[in-house]
Design a protein around this motif. Sequence first.
Motif, PDB file in Angstrom:
ATOM      1  N   THR A   8       0.406  11.239   0.362  1.00 19.49           N
ATOM      2  CA  THR A   8      -0.552  11.409   1.111  1.00 19.49           C
ATOM      3  C   THR A   8      -2.099  11.046   0.329  1.00 19.49           C
ATOM      4  N   GLN A   9      -2.120  11.699  -0.861  1.00 18.73           N
ATOM      5  CA  GLN A   9      -3.263  11.416  -1.942  1.00 18.73           C
ATOM      6  C   GLN A   9      -3.349  10.074  -2.039  1.00 18.73           C
ATOM      7  N   GLU A  10      -2.386   8.934  -2.503  1.00 15.67           N
ATOM      8  CA  GLU A  10      -2.506   7.913  -2.714  1.00 15.67           C
ATOM      9  C   GLU A  10      -2.849   6.801  -1.402  1.00 15.67           C
ATOM     10  N   ILE A  11      -2.322   7.244  -0.463  1.00 15.66           N
ATOM     11  CA  ILE A  11      -2.729   6.760   0.739  1.00 15.66           C
ATOM     12  C   ILE A  11      -4.325   6.933   1.030  1.00 15.66           C
ATOM     13  N   PHE A  12      -4.726   8.114   0.910  1.00  7.66           N
ATOM     14  CA  PHE A  12      -6.083   8.402   1.308  1.00  7.66           C
ATOM     15  C   PHE A  12      -7.181   7.826   0.210  1.00  7.66           C
ATOM     16  N   ALA A  13      -6.882   7.680  -0.987  1.00  3.65           N
ATOM     17  CA  ALA A  13      -7.384   7.161  -2.069  1.00  3.65           C
ATOM     18  C   ALA A  13      -7.516   5.597  -2.074  1.00  3.65           C
ATOM     19  N   THR A  14      -6.308   5.018  -1.408  1.00  2.00           N
ATOM     20  CA  THR A  14      -6.520   3.462  -1.258  1.00  2.00           C
ATOM     21  C   THR A  14      -7.417   2.942  -0.025  1.00  2.00           C
ATOM     22  N   ILE A  15      -7.265   3.917   0.887  1.00  2.00           N
ATOM     23  CA  ILE A  15      -8.093   3.639   1.993  1.00  2.00           C
ATOM     24  C   ILE A  15      -9.547   3.915   1.715  1.00  2.00           C
ATOM     25  N   ILE A  16     -10.026   4.972   0.877  1.00  2.00           N
ATOM     26  CA  ILE A  16     -11.004   5.018   0.460  1.00  2.00           C
ATOM     27  C   ILE A  16     -11.795   3.911  -0.411  1.00  2.00           C
TER      28      ILE A  16
END
Length: 176
Positions: A8-16
């Motif tokens: 979740t954190q990696e996906i969120f950071a990638t989107i940002i």
Amino acid sequence: MFSLKEYTQEIFATIILLIILIALRMIVAKLIRRYANTSHLLEHRTNLVIKYIHILMNILVTISLIVIWGVDTKDIFITVSSIATVIGVAMFAQWSILSNITSGMVLFFSFPFRIGDTIKIHDKDFPIEAEIEDISTFHVNLKTKDGEKIIFPNNLLLQKGISIIPTHHEEREFYD
């Protein structure tokens, strides 16, 4: 099995990061175009500079994504050093191309002379006095008073002494 909750954190950071990249690309392009308009620079030169800056931004985002997704730092350094070695060997014979591109960027931002200016290149063996017809990524197109067309590499323009000869002629518009 693969679970989205684990990343979740990696996906969120990638989107940002991707949203920031898109916003920065638009902002940088707008700022460069505004700078080019105030400096009366040609559109194709502006587009080249924007393209080079976008490539640099994409490389930085790719490196950031590698870090975000937790690739081992040792593996990153091995990969980057291997790629740099291959590119270095491949580009060793092509240093003049990179030099001309870099010189083109310097000429874009410093614009010591413009299209339509008559310049004198102080070269001991081959002095040139000509009007600048176009400034591109790799070279400058010159035209002498006799109508001779000369293509002069950008990197040599930064190495040679140049005089800008004042001319008293009517204003002309230049088109890409």
